[in-house]
Enzyme design. Structure first.
Site, PDB file in Angstrom:
ATOM      1  N   GLY A   1       0.813  -1.215   0.000  1.00  0.00           N
ATOM      2  CA  GLY A   1       0.000   0.000   0.000  1.00  0.00           C
ATOM      3  C   GLY A   1       0.843   1.260   0.000  1.00  0.00           C
ATOM      4  O   GLY A   1       2.074   1.220   0.100  1.00  0.00           O
ATOM      5  N   ASP A   2       0.164   2.395  -0.169  1.00  0.00           N
ATOM      6  CA  ASP A   2       0.801   3.724  -0.131  1.00  0.00           C
ATOM      7  C   ASP A   2       1.867   3.895  -1.206  1.00  0.00           C
ATOM      8  O   ASP A   2       2.827   4.648  -1.025  1.00  0.00           O
ATOM      9  CB  ASP A   2       1.409   3.997   1.255  1.00  0.00           C
TER      10      ASP A   2
ATOM     11  N   GLY B   1       1.411   5.318  -4.035  1.00  0.00           N
ATOM     12  CA  GLY B   1       1.210   6.567  -4.777  1.00  0.00           C
ATOM     13  C   GLY B   1       0.069   6.436  -5.788  1.00  0.00           C
ATOM     14  O   GLY B   1       0.025   7.157  -6.786  1.00  0.00           O
ATOM     15  N   LYS B   2      -0.873   5.536  -5.471  1.00  0.00           N
ATOM     16  CA  LYS B   2      -1.988   5.275  -6.388  1.00  0.00           C
ATOM     17  C   LYS B   2      -2.804   6.537  -6.655  1.00  0.00           C
ATOM     18  O   LYS B   2      -3.176   6.824  -7.796  1.00  0.00           O
ATOM     19  CB  LYS B   2      -2.903   4.187  -5.796  1.00  0.00           C
TER      20      LYS B   2
ATOM     21  N   LYS C   1      -2.013   9.714  -6.546  1.00  0.00           N
ATOM     22  CA  LYS C   1      -1.329  10.664  -7.443  1.00  0.00           C
ATOM     23  C   LYS C   1      -1.470  10.218  -8.898  1.00  0.00           C
ATOM     24  O   LYS C   1      -1.796  11.009  -9.777  1.00  0.00           O
ATOM     25  CB  LYS C   1       0.153  10.790  -7.070  1.00  0.00           C
TER      26      LYS C   1
ATOM     27  N   ASN D   1      -9.844   2.715   5.121  1.00  0.00           N
ATOM     28  CA  ASN D   1      -8.477   2.355   5.536  1.00  0.00           C
ATOM     29  C   ASN D   1      -7.485   2.953   4.541  1.00  0.00           C
ATOM     30  O   ASN D   1      -6.313   3.149   4.855  1.00  0.00           O
ATOM     31  CB  ASN D   1      -8.289   0.825   5.636  1.00  0.00           C
TER      32      ASN D   1
ATOM     33  N   GLY E   1      -5.770   5.854   2.181  1.00  0.00           N
ATOM     34  CA  GLY E   1      -5.524   7.294   2.165  1.00  0.00           C
ATOM     35  C   GLY E   1      -4.770   7.568   0.879  1.00  0.00           C
ATOM     36  O   GLY E   1      -3.608   7.181   0.756  1.00  0.00           O
ATOM     37  N   HIS E   2      -5.421   8.161  -0.086  1.00  0.00           N
ATOM     38  CA  HIS E   2      -4.813   8.398  -1.400  1.00  0.00           C
ATOM     39  C   HIS E   2      -4.539   9.899  -1.550  1.00  0.00           C
ATOM     40  O   HIS E   2      -5.468  10.705  -1.543  1.00  0.00           O
ATOM     41  CB  HIS E   2      -5.733   7.889  -2.519  1.00  0.00           C
TER      42      HIS E   2
ATOM     43  N   GLN F   1      -5.051  -0.217  -0.962  1.00  0.00           N
ATOM     44  CA  GLN F   1      -4.060  -1.089  -0.313  1.00  0.00           C
ATOM     45  C   GLN F   1      -3.053  -1.581  -1.374  1.00  0.00           C
ATOM     46  O   GLN F   1      -2.786  -0.870  -2.311  1.00  0.00           O
ATOM     47  CB  GLN F   1      -4.726  -2.263   0.426  1.00  0.00           C
TER      48      GLN F   1
ATOM     49  N   THR G   1      -3.656   8.171   6.434  1.00  0.00           N
ATOM     50  CA  THR G   1      -4.929   7.989   7.137  1.00  0.00           C
ATOM     51  C   THR G   1      -4.734   8.051   8.644  1.00  0.00           C
ATOM     52  O   THR G   1      -5.499   8.684   9.349  1.00  0.00           O
ATOM     53  CB  THR G   1      -5.543   6.612   6.770  1.00  0.00           C
TER      54      THR G   1
ATOM     55  N   ARG H   1       0.572   7.131  11.280  1.00  0.00           N
ATOM     56  CA  ARG H   1       1.595   6.229  11.846  1.00  0.00           C
ATOM     57  C   ARG H   1       2.861   6.236  10.989  1.00  0.00           C
ATOM     58  O   ARG H   1       2.787   6.376   9.768  1.00  0.00           O
ATOM     59  CB  ARG H   1       1.063   4.789  11.894  1.00  0.00           C
TER      60      ARG H   1
ATOM     61  N   ARG I   1       5.625   4.810   8.813  1.00  0.00           N
ATOM     62  CA  ARG I   1       5.683   3.618   7.965  1.00  0.00           C
ATOM     63  C   ARG I   1       7.055   2.966   8.129  1.00  0.00           C
ATOM     64  O   ARG I   1       8.064   3.656   8.223  1.00  0.00           O
ATOM     65  CB  ARG I   1       5.470   3.991   6.498  1.00  0.00           C
TER      66      ARG I   1
ATOM     67  N   GLY J   1       8.359  13.182  -7.603  1.00  0.00           N
ATOM     68  CA  GLY J   1       7.906  14.118  -6.578  1.00  0.00           C
ATOM     69  C   GLY J   1       6.414  13.965  -6.408  1.00  0.00           C
ATOM     70  O   GLY J   1       5.749  13.345  -7.252  1.00  0.00           O
TER      71      GLY J   1
HETATM   72  P1  GDP Z   1      -1.588   5.719  -2.054  1.00  0.00           P
HETATM   73  O1  GDP Z   1      -2.283   5.215  -0.845  1.00  0.00           O
HETATM   74  O2  GDP Z   1      -1.034   4.613  -2.905  1.00  0.00           O
HETATM   75  O3  GDP Z   1      -2.415   6.678  -2.871  1.00  0.00           O
HETATM   76  O4  GDP Z   1      -0.308   6.533  -1.527  1.00  0.00           O
HETATM   77  P2  GDP Z   1      -0.302   7.582  -0.293  1.00  0.00           P
HETATM   78  O5  GDP Z   1      -0.954   8.831  -0.715  1.00  0.00           O
HETATM   79  O6  GDP Z   1      -0.789   6.942   0.945  1.00  0.00           O
HETATM   80  O7  GDP Z   1       1.258   7.746  -0.082  1.00  0.00           O
HETATM   81  C1  GDP Z   1       2.092   8.217  -1.080  1.00  0.00           C
HETATM   82  C2  GDP Z   1       2.809   9.460  -0.531  1.00  0.00           C
HETATM   83  O8  GDP Z   1       3.912   9.779  -1.337  1.00  0.00           O
HETATM   84  C3  GDP Z   1       1.932  10.707  -0.545  1.00  0.00           C
HETATM   85  O9  GDP Z   1       2.303  11.534   0.516  1.00  0.00           O
HETATM   86  C4  GDP Z   1       2.280  11.339  -1.879  1.00  0.00           C
HETATM   87  O10 GDP Z   1       2.059  12.748  -1.894  1.00  0.00           O
HETATM   88  C5  GDP Z   1       3.747  11.039  -1.961  1.00  0.00           C
HETATM   89  N1  GDP Z   1       4.286  10.850  -3.316  1.00  0.00           N
HETATM   90  C6  GDP Z   1       3.697  10.291  -4.402  1.00  0.00           C
HETATM   91  N2  GDP Z   1       4.579  10.205  -5.408  1.00  0.00           N
HETATM   92  C7  GDP Z   1       5.747  10.720  -4.957  1.00  0.00           C
HETATM   93  C8  GDP Z   1       7.046  10.869  -5.528  1.00  0.00           C
HETATM   94  O11 GDP Z   1       7.322  10.491  -6.666  1.00  0.00           O
HETATM   95  N3  GDP Z   1       8.009  11.433  -4.731  1.00  0.00           N
HETATM   96  C9  GDP Z   1       7.750  11.843  -3.460  1.00  0.00           C
HETATM   97  N4  GDP Z   1       8.748  12.381  -2.767  1.00  0.00           N
HETATM   98  N5  GDP Z   1       6.549  11.706  -2.899  1.00  0.00           N
HETATM   99  C10 GDP Z   1       5.555  11.137  -3.623  1.00  0.00           C
HETATM  100  P1  IMO Z   2      -3.816   2.667   0.735  1.00  0.00           P
HETATM  101  O1  IMO Z   2      -4.985   2.454  -0.190  1.00  0.00           O
HETATM  102  C1  IMO Z   2      -1.140   0.902   3.699  1.00  0.00           C
HETATM  103  C2  IMO Z   2      -2.888  -2.028   6.448  1.00  0.00           C
HETATM  104  C3  IMO Z   2      -3.013  -1.662   7.908  1.00  0.00           C
HETATM  105  C4  IMO Z   2      -2.859  -3.030   8.545  1.00  0.00           C
HETATM  106  C5  IMO Z   2      -3.606  -3.943   7.571  1.00  0.00           C
HETATM  107  C6  IMO Z   2      -5.040  -4.223   7.940  1.00  0.00           C
HETATM  108  O2  IMO Z   2      -3.685   4.056   1.239  1.00  0.00           O
HETATM  109  O3  IMO Z   2      -2.563   2.123   0.112  1.00  0.00           O
HETATM  110  P2  IMO Z   2      -7.288  -2.804   7.917  1.00  0.00           P
HETATM  111  O4  IMO Z   2      -7.625  -1.468   8.492  1.00  0.00           O
HETATM  112  O5  IMO Z   2      -7.446  -2.896   6.442  1.00  0.00           O
HETATM  113  O6  IMO Z   2      -7.991  -3.925   8.619  1.00  0.00           O
HETATM  114  O7  IMO Z   2      -5.711  -3.017   8.224  1.00  0.00           O
HETATM  115  O8  IMO Z   2      -3.568  -3.269   6.327  1.00  0.00           O
HETATM  116  N1  IMO Z   2      -3.516  -1.085   5.510  1.00  0.00           N
HETATM  117  C7  IMO Z   2      -2.838  -0.246   4.714  1.00  0.00           C
HETATM  118  N2  IMO Z   2      -1.506   0.000   4.627  1.00  0.00           N
HETATM  119  N3  IMO Z   2      -2.006   1.538   2.873  1.00  0.00           N
HETATM  120  C8  IMO Z   2      -3.326   1.274   2.929  1.00  0.00           C
HETATM  121  O9  IMO Z   2      -4.209   1.778   2.025  1.00  0.00           O
HETATM  122  C9  IMO Z   2      -3.807   0.387   3.909  1.00  0.00           C
HETATM  123  N4  IMO Z   2      -5.025  -0.075   4.259  1.00  0.00           N
HETATM  124  C10 IMO Z   2      -4.828  -0.971   5.220  1.00  0.00           C
HETATM  125  O10 IMO Z   2      -1.984  -0.778   8.307  1.00  0.00           O
HETATM  126  O11 IMO Z   2      -1.522  -3.420   8.544  1.00  0.00           O
HETATM  127 MG    MG Z   3      -2.227   5.486   1.236  1.00  0.00          MG
END
Ligand code: GDP
Ligand code: IMO
Ligand code: MG
Length: 425
Positions: free
Chosen positions: A13-14, A16-17, A19, A39, A41-42, A225, A301, A304, A306, A415
């Site tokens: 997860g996280d 950068g979906k 973006k 759960n 956070g995009h 995720q 979200t 915490r 990472r 970025g």
């Molecule tokens: P998602 O859940 O997959 O949409 O990703 P998140 O938004 O939770 O986490 C990605 C984080 O990285 C966010 O804070 C974005 O603003 C940041 N981000 C995305 N692409 C880049 C990148 O290429 N470089 C940097 N430095 N940050 C990025």
């Molecule tokens: P995005 O879409 C990163 C993780 C939680 C925990 C496990 C189970 O932003 O990438 P849950 O609340 O689903 O029962 O938690 O999954 N988790 C994520 N980790 N990005 C997420 O979503 C997540 N959604 C859940 O931290 O380990």
């Molecule tokens: Mg996220």
């Protein structure tokens, strides 16, 4: 007839979906979230502004794109209302503009689902999953247990009775935990939000999406995720409760497998995980701390920290196989700008063997990553806007990954802003 492209995370997860869905959204008529709930956070950044979306698809800032919250998503009405209120305050009102619809078959997260999540995690103590405490697990349990309430139920005359019946069941379960709670405030907010959500058009996502395809329109399915959190194929039990893989787009929207087109697999140039569970390449040292600080690796979200580590190729190969990835998207290359040397895990040492796949049990025996050293590019890439400006060493890293993973890298992100994105050949 057109097909549905899918964009999903290949790690934990996280990636950068949010973006990238925003960046790609001008190419699509419809963006459809297919699983997960708040759960997620995009994060999206453009014009000096930053938005974090939990339930709403990341195509919402594109003027012409329609957005669907699919049947596979679990919806917390309170959070969805808050998301829409925040957007409205910032001058974006997708409901007024008719740019958001919700699947009738999407399940509702009740306040008691959150309580059950919290009670369960508290009881597990140090063995807890580290869930986001949004009630995701208990809501999907009620869905598969055939007890759940759906968006379409909110307009039925006996909705309140159905709600009370399910809440009674939850209270009975909660009575077995040493867990105190007060539902009054949450319940009032829940019913207020339910009324608000009735103002968003409800659709049958299966007919809605297939209708788009029949008309030759373009659709992108947005995952939440990541693959390694998939309930079937992730690092079970440290996973979420939905299918985060391409197959989840079929069940989460109501499309047949032969309607899947391109599959965009998104990954960071390194790797992170938030919550509990195994993470073979984790760096519990200064290097991990540097990745966390430079990459701002704190949950969108929950806030915490990472956990951070090097890129894990056996895990990525596994994710590519499961999803049928046709194009890769590499994120956060800029975070590695300052490193003299970066590392990629090419294999694991596991139970005395060298393997290049994810074994069944990575929990009781942590695989030891076999790392390959790679020269860093030692250049600030955040302002690179043309492929000719990409440093040679970064191109070498990309070429190495393409060779190992056997899938081309189509986009490179340097970025967080929308404009810090390069389309490669
Ligand atoms: P998602 O859940 O997959 O949409 O990703 P998140 O938004 O939770 O986490 C990605 C984080 O990285 C966010 O804070 C974005 O603003 C940041 N981000 C995305 N692409 C880049 C990148 O290429 N470089 C940097 N430095 N940050 C990025
Ligand atoms: P995005 O879409 C990163 C993780 C939680 C925990 C496990 C189970 O932003 O990438 P849950 O609340 O689903 O029962 O938690 O999954 N988790 C994520 N980790 N990005 C997420 O979503 C997540 N959604 C859940 O931290 O380990
Ligand atoms: Mg996220």
């Amino acid at each position: 007839m057109t097909q549905v492209d899918v964009l999903l995370g290949l790690q934990w997860g996280d990636e950068g979906k949010g973006k990238i869905v925003d960046v790609l959204s001008p190419q699509y008529d419809l963006i459809a979230r297919f699983q997960g709930g708040p759960n997620a956070g995009h994060t999206l950044e453009f014009d000096g502004k930053k938005f974090v979306l939990n339930t709403i698809p990341s195509g919402i800032f594109n003027e012409k794109t329609m957005n669907l919250i699919g049947n596979g998503v679990v919806i917390d009405p309170i959070i969805l209302k808050r998301e829409l209120d925040n957007l409205k305050a910032a001058g974006h009102d997708p409901v007024a503009k008719g740019k958001l619809v919700i699947a009738r078959k999407a399940h509702l997260i009740l306040p008691t689902h959150q309580l059950l999540d919290a009670a369960n995690e508290q009881k597990m103590g140090k063995d807890k999953i580290g869930s986001t405490l949004k009630g995701i697990g208990p809501t999907y349990m009620d869905k598969t247990g055939r007890n759940g309430l759906r968006i379409g139920d909110t307009t039925l005359p006996d909705f309140k009775d159905r709600y009370n019946k399910l809440v009674e069941k939850h209270k009975e379960i909660l009575s077995h935990y040493d867990f105190e709670y007060d539902l009054t405030e949450k319940e009032a907010a829940f019913f207020e939000a339910i009324e608000f959500i009735k103002s968003i058009p409800h659709v049958d996502s299966e007919h809605f999406v297939n209708g788009y395809l029949k008309e030759g329109k373009t659709v992108l399915a947005e995952g939440a995720q990541g693959t390694l959190l998939d309930v079937d194929f992730g690092s079970y039990p440290f996973v979420t409760s939905s299918n985060t893989t391409t197959a989840g787009a079929c069940t989460g929207l109501g499309i047949a497998p032969n309607k899947i087109g391109n599959v965009y697999g998104i990954f960071k140039a390194y790797c992170t995980r938030v919550g509990g569970g195994p993470f073979p390449t984790e760096l519990e040292n200064e290097v991990g701390e540097t990745l966390r600080q430079v990459g701002h690796e704190f949950g969108a979200t929950t806030g915490r920290a990472r956990r951070c580590g090097w890129i894990d190729l056996p895990a990525l190969k596994y994710a590519i196989m499961l999803n049928g990835v046709t194009e890769l998207i590499m994120m956060k290359a800029d975070v590695l700008d300052g490193f003299d040397t970066i590392y990629a895990c090419t294999h694991y040492e596991h139970n005395g063997e060298t393997i290049d796949y994810m074994p069944y049990d990575i929990i009781s025996v942590r695989p030891t990553p076999v790392l390959k050293a790679i020269d860093g590019w030692k250049t600030d890439v955040t302002k690179v806007s043309k492929i000719e400006e990409i440093p040679a060493k970064l191109n070498e890293y990309i070429a190495f990954l393409e060779k190992e993973l056997e899938v081309p890298v189509k986009y490179l992100s340097v970025g967080p802003d929308r404009v810090q994105t390069l389309e490669l050949n």
